[in-house]
Design a protein around this motif. Structure first.
Motif, PDB file in Angstrom:
ATOM      1  N   LYS A 237     116.514 -21.659 -33.421  1.00  0.00           N
ATOM      2  CA  LYS A 237     115.682 -22.638 -34.128  1.00  0.00           C
ATOM      3  C   LYS A 237     115.351 -23.686 -33.078  1.00  0.00           C
ATOM      4  O   LYS A 237     116.208 -24.468 -32.679  1.00  0.00           O
ATOM      5  CB  LYS A 237     116.447 -23.240 -35.297  1.00  0.00           C
ATOM      6  CG  LYS A 237     115.608 -24.127 -36.159  1.00  0.00           C
ATOM      7  CD  LYS A 237     116.365 -24.511 -37.426  1.00  0.00           C
ATOM      8  CE  LYS A 237     115.426 -25.246 -38.351  1.00  0.00           C
ATOM      9  NZ  LYS A 237     116.091 -25.549 -39.620  1.00  0.00           N
ATOM     10  N   GLY A 238     114.118 -23.634 -32.616  1.00  0.00           N
ATOM     11  CA  GLY A 238     113.753 -24.435 -31.451  1.00  0.00           C
ATOM     12  C   GLY A 238     114.417 -23.817 -30.241  1.00  0.00           C
ATOM     13  O   GLY A 238     114.191 -22.663 -29.935  1.00  0.00           O
ATOM     14  N   LYS A 239     115.301 -24.575 -29.605  1.00  0.00           N
ATOM     15  CA  LYS A 239     116.033 -24.028 -28.458  1.00  0.00           C
ATOM     16  C   LYS A 239     117.516 -23.802 -28.766  1.00  0.00           C
ATOM     17  O   LYS A 239     118.282 -23.403 -27.898  1.00  0.00           O
ATOM     18  CB  LYS A 239     115.894 -24.971 -27.264  1.00  0.00           C
ATOM     19  CG  LYS A 239     114.472 -25.025 -26.738  1.00  0.00           C
ATOM     20  CD  LYS A 239     114.394 -25.825 -25.475  1.00  0.00           C
ATOM     21  CE  LYS A 239     112.949 -25.832 -24.988  1.00  0.00           C
ATOM     22  NZ  LYS A 239     112.834 -26.288 -23.629  1.00  0.00           N
TER      23      LYS A 239
ATOM     24  N   THR B  80     112.363 -17.218 -31.018  1.00  0.00           N
ATOM     25  CA  THR B  80     112.332 -18.216 -32.090  1.00  0.00           C
ATOM     26  C   THR B  80     112.334 -17.508 -33.441  1.00  0.00           C
ATOM     27  O   THR B  80     112.087 -16.298 -33.527  1.00  0.00           O
ATOM     28  CB  THR B  80     111.063 -19.085 -31.992  1.00  0.00           C
ATOM     29  OG1 THR B  80     109.928 -18.238 -32.197  1.00  0.00           O
ATOM     30  CG2 THR B  80     110.981 -19.801 -30.656  1.00  0.00           C
TER      31      THR B  80
END
Length: 77
Positions: free
Chosen positions: A29-31, A4
């Motif tokens: 960014k996140g997943k 991340t």
């Protein structure tokens, strides 16, 4: 390896070393993957790289040109 943004900020030096060693490092960014850390190929500048590979006696760029050749360069017929 995917990390991340927060983990990338915290471990940037380690991630750079992994990338230099050939590991693919993706920042998400996140997943969702948004960036990749890749190494820049290091090349060495070598003086005399073409020594003994280029024949001497090339054109003398300081020698005057023949009038007809000079006319071609200047756009004259």
């Amino acid at each position: 390896m995917q990390v991340t943004i927060h983990a990338a900020k915290t471990n940037l030096s380690k991630l750079i070393e992994l990338a230099k060693a050939g590991e693919e490092v993706v920042i998400a960014k996140g997943k969702v993957p948004v960036a990749r850390i890749v190494p820049i190929p290091q090349t060495r500048f070598m003086i005399g790289l073409l020594k003994d590979k280029v024949e001497p006696g090339g054109p003398d760029f300081f020698e005057s040109m023949a009038e007809e050749e000079l006319g071609l360069w200047e756009g004259k017929d």
